[in-house]
Scaffold this motif. Structure first.
Motif, PDB file in Angstrom:
ATOM      1  N   LEU A 122       0.808  -1.220   0.000  1.00 55.97           N
ATOM      2  CA  LEU A 122       0.000   0.000   0.000  1.00 55.97           C
ATOM      3  C   LEU A 122       0.842   1.271   0.000  1.00 55.97           C
ATOM      4  O   LEU A 122       0.365   2.327   0.382  1.00 55.97           O
ATOM      5  N   GLY A 123       2.079   1.175  -0.426  1.00 53.37           N
ATOM      6  CA  GLY A 123       2.909   2.364  -0.568  1.00 53.37           C
ATOM      7  C   GLY A 123       3.876   2.575   0.574  1.00 53.37           C
ATOM      8  O   GLY A 123       5.054   2.876   0.355  1.00 53.37           O
ATOM      9  N   SER A 124       3.411   2.445   1.824  1.00 51.12           N
ATOM     10  CA  SER A 124       4.294   2.588   2.981  1.00 51.12           C
ATOM     11  C   SER A 124       4.266   1.365   3.889  1.00 51.12           C
ATOM     12  O   SER A 124       5.075   1.262   4.811  1.00 51.12           O
ATOM     13  N   PHE A 125       3.360   0.458   3.662  1.00 52.19           N
ATOM     14  CA  PHE A 125       3.297  -0.800   4.403  1.00 52.19           C
ATOM     15  C   PHE A 125       2.502  -1.801   3.579  1.00 52.19           C
ATOM     16  O   PHE A 125       1.874  -1.444   2.575  1.00 52.19           O
ATOM     17  N   GLY A 126       2.547  -3.063   3.995  1.00 46.78           N
ATOM     18  CA  GLY A 126       1.857  -4.089   3.222  1.00 46.78           C
ATOM     19  C   GLY A 126       1.306  -5.179   4.107  1.00 46.78           C
ATOM     20  O   GLY A 126       1.270  -5.057   5.337  1.00 46.78           O
ATOM     21  N   GLY A 127       0.883  -6.267   3.466  1.00 48.50           N
ATOM     22  CA  GLY A 127       0.289  -7.362   4.211  1.00 48.50           C
ATOM     23  C   GLY A 127       0.298  -8.649   3.427  1.00 48.50           C
ATOM     24  O   GLY A 127       0.755  -8.706   2.282  1.00 48.50           O
ATOM     25  N   ASP A 128      -0.247  -9.681   4.051  1.00 50.35           N
ATOM     26  CA  ASP A 128      -0.145 -11.041   3.545  1.00 50.35           C
ATOM     27  C   ASP A 128      -1.520 -11.687   3.464  1.00 50.35           C
ATOM     28  O   ASP A 128      -2.385 -11.446   4.311  1.00 50.35           O
ATOM     29  N   LEU A 129      -1.694 -12.529   2.459  1.00 52.25           N
ATOM     30  CA  LEU A 129      -2.895 -13.345   2.292  1.00 52.25           C
ATOM     31  C   LEU A 129      -2.540 -14.783   2.613  1.00 52.25           C
ATOM     32  O   LEU A 129      -1.566 -15.315   2.089  1.00 52.25           O
ATOM     33  N   LYS A 130      -3.328 -15.423   3.474  1.00 51.86           N
ATOM     34  CA  LYS A 130      -3.082 -16.802   3.854  1.00 51.86           C
ATOM     35  C   LYS A 130      -4.335 -17.641   3.630  1.00 51.86           C
ATOM     36  O   LYS A 130      -5.459 -17.150   3.716  1.00 51.86           O
ATOM     37  N   THR A 131      -4.123 -18.924   3.357  1.00 53.68           N
ATOM     38  CA  THR A 131      -5.184 -19.915   3.468  1.00 53.68           C
ATOM     39  C   THR A 131      -4.866 -20.740   4.704  1.00 53.68           C
ATOM     40  O   THR A 131      -3.694 -20.982   5.010  1.00 53.68           O
ATOM     41  N   ASP A 173      10.720  -5.160   8.586  1.00 51.64           N
ATOM     42  CA  ASP A 173      12.058  -4.599   8.754  1.00 51.64           C
ATOM     43  C   ASP A 173      12.792  -4.432   7.435  1.00 51.64           C
ATOM     44  O   ASP A 173      13.647  -3.549   7.308  1.00 51.64           O
ATOM     45  N   ILE A 174      12.483  -5.239   6.451  1.00 49.71           N
ATOM     46  CA  ILE A 174      13.045  -5.001   5.116  1.00 49.71           C
ATOM     47  C   ILE A 174      12.492  -3.700   4.541  1.00 49.71           C
ATOM     48  O   ILE A 174      13.215  -2.894   3.954  1.00 49.71           O
ATOM     49  N   ALA A 175      11.203  -3.481   4.727  1.00 48.41           N
ATOM     50  CA  ALA A 175      10.555  -2.280   4.184  1.00 48.41           C
ATOM     51  C   ALA A 175      10.735  -1.060   5.072  1.00 48.41           C
ATOM     52  O   ALA A 175      10.542   0.069   4.619  1.00 48.41           O
ATOM     53  N   GLY A 176      11.076  -1.273   6.351  1.00 45.59           N
ATOM     54  CA  GLY A 176      11.118  -0.168   7.297  1.00 45.59           C
ATOM     55  C   GLY A 176       9.742   0.346   7.641  1.00 45.59           C
ATOM     56  O   GLY A 176       9.567   1.521   7.975  1.00 45.59           O
ATOM     57  N   SER A 177       8.736  -0.526   7.549  1.00 43.08           N
ATOM     58  CA  SER A 177       7.357  -0.109   7.807  1.00 43.08           C
ATOM     59  C   SER A 177       7.014  -0.260   9.289  1.00 43.08           C
ATOM     60  O   SER A 177       7.645  -1.042  10.009  1.00 43.08           O
ATOM     61  N   SER A 178       6.010   0.469   9.717  1.00 45.83           N
ATOM     62  CA  SER A 178       5.641   0.475  11.134  1.00 45.83           C
ATOM     63  C   SER A 178       4.415  -0.374  11.425  1.00 45.83           C
ATOM     64  O   SER A 178       4.054  -0.551  12.586  1.00 45.83           O
ATOM     65  N   ARG A 179       3.780  -0.904  10.379  1.00 47.61           N
ATOM     66  CA  ARG A 179       2.614  -1.764  10.599  1.00 47.61           C
ATOM     67  C   ARG A 179       2.477  -2.766   9.466  1.00 47.61           C
ATOM     68  O   ARG A 179       3.102  -2.625   8.418  1.00 47.61           O
ATOM     69  N   ASP A 180       1.636  -3.752   9.685  1.00 48.82           N
ATOM     70  CA  ASP A 180       1.482  -4.842   8.743  1.00 48.82           C
ATOM     71  C   ASP A 180       0.146  -5.526   9.046  1.00 48.82           C
ATOM     72  O   ASP A 180      -0.507  -5.220  10.050  1.00 48.82           O
ATOM     73  N   PHE A 181      -0.258  -6.455   8.174  1.00 49.19           N
ATOM     74  CA  PHE A 181      -1.527  -7.141   8.415  1.00 49.19           C
ATOM     75  C   PHE A 181      -1.542  -8.490   7.721  1.00 49.19           C
ATOM     76  O   PHE A 181      -0.799  -8.734   6.767  1.00 49.19           O
ATOM     77  N   ILE A 182      -2.388  -9.365   8.234  1.00 50.19           N
ATOM     78  CA  ILE A 182      -2.645 -10.674   7.628  1.00 50.19           C
ATOM     79  C   ILE A 182      -4.154 -10.830   7.486  1.00 50.19           C
ATOM     80  O   ILE A 182      -4.895 -10.566   8.430  1.00 50.19           O
ATOM     81  N   TYR A 183      -4.590 -11.264   6.310  1.00 44.26           N
ATOM     82  CA  TYR A 183      -5.956 -11.769   6.127  1.00 44.26           C
ATOM     83  C   TYR A 183      -5.834 -13.240   5.769  1.00 44.26           C
ATOM     84  O   TYR A 183      -5.062 -13.606   4.871  1.00 44.26           O
ATOM     85  N   ALA A 184      -6.578 -14.075   6.466  1.00 45.98           N
ATOM     86  CA  ALA A 184      -6.532 -15.517   6.232  1.00 45.98           C
ATOM     87  C   ALA A 184      -7.938 -16.038   5.975  1.00 45.98           C
ATOM     88  O   ALA A 184      -8.882 -15.649   6.662  1.00 45.98           O
ATOM     89  N   ILE A 185      -8.066 -16.916   4.985  1.00 43.37           N
ATOM     90  CA  ILE A 185      -9.356 -17.497   4.629  1.00 43.37           C
ATOM     91  C   ILE A 185      -9.342 -18.969   5.003  1.00 43.37           C
ATOM     92  O   ILE A 185      -8.431 -19.708   4.619  1.00 43.37           O
ATOM     93  N   SER A 186     -10.340 -19.396   5.748  1.00 44.44           N
ATOM     94  CA  SER A 186     -10.405 -20.786   6.189  1.00 44.44           C
ATOM     95  C   SER A 186     -10.776 -21.714   5.037  1.00 44.44           C
ATOM     96  O   SER A 186     -11.740 -21.472   4.309  1.00 44.44           O
ATOM     97  N   LYS A 187     -10.006 -22.795   4.903  1.00 42.38           N
ATOM     98  CA  LYS A 187     -10.332 -23.822   3.914  1.00 42.38           C
ATOM     99  C   LYS A 187     -11.526 -24.653   4.370  1.00 42.38           C
ATOM    100  O   LYS A 187     -12.180 -25.296   3.543  1.00 42.38           O
ATOM    101  N   LYS A 188     -11.804 -24.637   5.684  1.00 42.27           N
ATOM    102  CA  LYS A 188     -12.868 -25.480   6.224  1.00 42.27           C
ATOM    103  C   LYS A 188     -14.244 -24.846   6.096  1.00 42.27           C
ATOM    104  O   LYS A 188     -15.216 -25.503   5.707  1.00 42.27           O
ATOM    105  N   ASN A 189     -14.339 -23.554   6.458  1.00 45.96           N
ATOM    106  CA  ASN A 189     -15.662 -22.923   6.491  1.00 45.96           C
ATOM    107  C   ASN A 189     -15.719 -21.563   5.803  1.00 45.96           C
ATOM    108  O   ASN A 189     -16.728 -20.858   5.888  1.00 45.96           O
ATOM    109  N   CYS A 190     -14.626 -21.190   5.125  1.00 45.77           N
ATOM    110  CA  CYS A 190     -14.542 -19.935   4.370  1.00 45.77           C
ATOM    111  C   CYS A 190     -14.679 -18.686   5.246  1.00 45.77           C
ATOM    112  O   CYS A 190     -14.957 -17.601   4.731  1.00 45.77           O
TER     113      CYS A 190
END
Length: 220
Positions: free
Chosen positions: A131-140, A167-184
């Motif tokens: 997102l320009g100054s920080f990012g995030g991850d998608l998980k299943t 720490d590679i990006a020098g960002s101060s925040r981050d996020f994870i969104y995870a989608i369940s394979k069992k119940n979505c």
């Protein structure tokens, strides 16, 4: 920051995946489920959500990887669940609308300290969302509740990967969104520099990074 995933995987800098491989060698533990199958299906979901240009719905492939109709149907249901979640989550809606996807970052000569000992490594990471100054991850995930997801963040070292990326990006925040394979169901985790998750993840990666440095021939 780069755009070509093939270029990313052929690079020599240390990635979080390299640290995972080292951990598996130094600290082997029992594997639960089919790790390769989980990675394969996760790659399908990632591609559908973040790299749709790689997906051939007619032939049921991602690049040259063949999938089944059931796998595609399941992945599409998970994508639908994420889109439905975005209707009540303004931040996720903004991520899906505005974030750059699958962008990689390289940090040459990144400084580390382990037990007071300074060293450096060339590092890299690849963001699902940036997102320009920080990012995030998608998980299943096989988690079916928020508590199980929280436990997975620690067990699968997702905290380590997020601290590494921050720490590679020098960002101060981050996020994870995870989608369940069992119940979505969709689970989320927001991480800030120096919070519990970040500090735990940084402690994990600093030890592995030092071990990696020790095992890597150094220039005189």
């Amino acid at each position: 920051m780069g755009h070509n995933p093939d270029t990313y995987y052929s690079r020599s800098e240390v990635s979080n995946s390299d640290l995972t491989e080292l951990k598996d060698i130094l600290h082997p533990r029992m594997q639960f489920g089919d790790k390769e199958a989980a990675f394969r299906f996760g790659s399908l979901v990632d591609a559908i959500i973040t790299e749709p240009v790689r997906v051939d719905y007619y032939h049921l492939t991602v690049d040259d990887e063949q999938y089944t109709e059931d796998e595609f149907w399941h992945a599409k249901e998970m994508q639908k669940a994420l889109r439905m979640e975005a209707r009540r989550d303004p931040f996720l809606a903004k991520v899906l609308e505005c974030a750059e996807t699958q962008r990689f970052m390289v940090n040459t000569g990144q400084s580390f300290t382990y037990c007071g000992f300074p060293f450096s490594l060339d590092t890299r990471c690849k963001w699902d969302w940036w997102l320009g100054s920080f990012g995030g991850d998608l998980k299943t995930t096989f988690a079916s509740t928020q508590q199980q997801f929280e436990e997975a963040v620690d067990f699968f070292d997702w905290d380590r990967s997020r601290a590494w990326y921050m720490d590679i990006a020098g960002s101060s925040r981050d996020f994870i969104y995870a989608i369940s394979k069992k119940n979505c169901k969709v689970f989320k985790k927001f991480i800030n520099r120096d919070d519990e998750v970040y500090n735990r993840g940084r402690e994990k990666y600093e030890e592995l990074a030092f071990q990696y440095w020790c095992l890597t021939p150094q220039d005189n």
